[in-house]
Enzyme design. Structure first.
Site, PDB file in Angstrom:
ATOM      1  N   GLY A 117       0.822  -1.208   0.000  1.00  0.00           N
ATOM      2  CA  GLY A 117       0.000   0.000   0.000  1.00  0.00           C
ATOM      3  C   GLY A 117       0.848   1.246   0.000  1.00  0.00           C
ATOM      4  CG  ASN A 118      -0.465   4.540  -1.667  1.00  0.00           C
ATOM      5  OD1 ASN A 118      -1.132   5.461  -1.196  1.00  0.00           O
ATOM      6  ND2 ASN A 118      -0.932   3.724  -2.597  1.00  0.00           N
TER       7      ASN A 118
END
Ligand code: CTP
Ligand code: CA
Length: 234
Positions: free
Chosen positions: A33-34
């Site tokens: 993810g980010n």
């Protein structure tokens, strides 16, 4: 000075906005993810709705407390992965006059999703095989209808002219009409209330340079969109 929400200049338009960050599952407990919170995209959706647009918000892993900022007039569809988000945005694009890809889309996903939790014992964690995700923005731009405004975002580290040049190359690569360049860093751009955007158009001109709350920045971006629409061959 104009009060927020008093301009109804987007009445009759449909605006599709993506926000947040995709998560690409690795196994039942892990993902790639980010750090995108979705705040800027949600602020754009809220601003567009306040200005009279019909708004569809494709939310990728946006916390409920952030999503609440969109307000009651915004239709929210959730999308977890890049593939989900691509499907939602392609469908929204059929109706949208304006598309804003503010979401941070994972560039790669794990080749396969393990049904069981990967373990050190099995060695499944030391080398994760990745495959590139489709470029949603580039696909939307390639299939755009006449007069449809396509806006991309670019979160970049670096600054000044280097940042601008990278943004110009990226806009060209994607075929977007407008690109909002956002300087990011360990303590900049993410999970913060304020933002700074530089917006460029297809002649590489800077059409907006604005710093402030994510709502102020959102309205400035929408101003750039309406100015682009006024010039665009419809
Ligand atoms: N984007 C997209 N689909 C992807 C990757 C990015 O639609 N698979 C969109 C983002 O929503 C954003 C724009 O493209 O509007 C730019 O994203 P960015 O990550 O800055 O661009 P990339 O081409 O992925 O370049 P980089 O290698 O710098 O990450
Ligand atoms: Ca990327």
């Amino acid at each position: 000075e104009e009060m927020l929400g008093t301009r109804r200049d987007l009445e009759g338009l449909t605006v599709a906005v993506s926000a947040g960050g995709t998560r690409e599952p690795l196994d039942p407990v892990r993902y790639l993810g980010n750090r995108s919170s979705g705040r800027q995209g949600v602020a754009i959706a809220a601003a567009a709705a306040a200005r009279g647009a019909r708004v569809l918000l494709a939310a990728a892993n946006v916390e409920d407390s952030v999503l609440a900022g969109a307000g009651p007039g915004v239709e929210v569809v959730t999308a977890g992965t890049a593939a989900d988000l691509g499907a939602v945005m392609r469908e929204a694009a059929e109706r949208a006059d304006v598309i804003v890809m503010a979401a941070a889309v994972a560039d790669f996903r794990p080749v396969g999703v393990s049904q069981g939790k990967l373990t050190k014992e099995d060695g499944g964690l030391s080398a994760i095989q990745l495959v590139e995700n489709e470029d949603i923005l580039a696909g939307l731009a390639a299939r755009r209808r006449a007069g449809q405004a396509i806006v991309g975002f670019a979160a970049e580290t670096g600054h000044g002219d280097e940042l601008l040049q990278r943004g110009r190359r990226k806009r060209r690569r994607k075929g977007a009409d407008l690109l909002a360049i956002n300087e990011v860093g360990w303590s900049k751009g993410f999970e913060t209330a304020d933002n700074h955007l530089v917006v460029i158009d297809s002649s590489d001109e800077v059409v907006a340079d604005v710093a402030g709350s994510k709502r102020i920045v959102a309205d400035a971006l929408l101003d750039a969109v309406t100015a682009w629409r006024a010039r665009a061959p419809l």
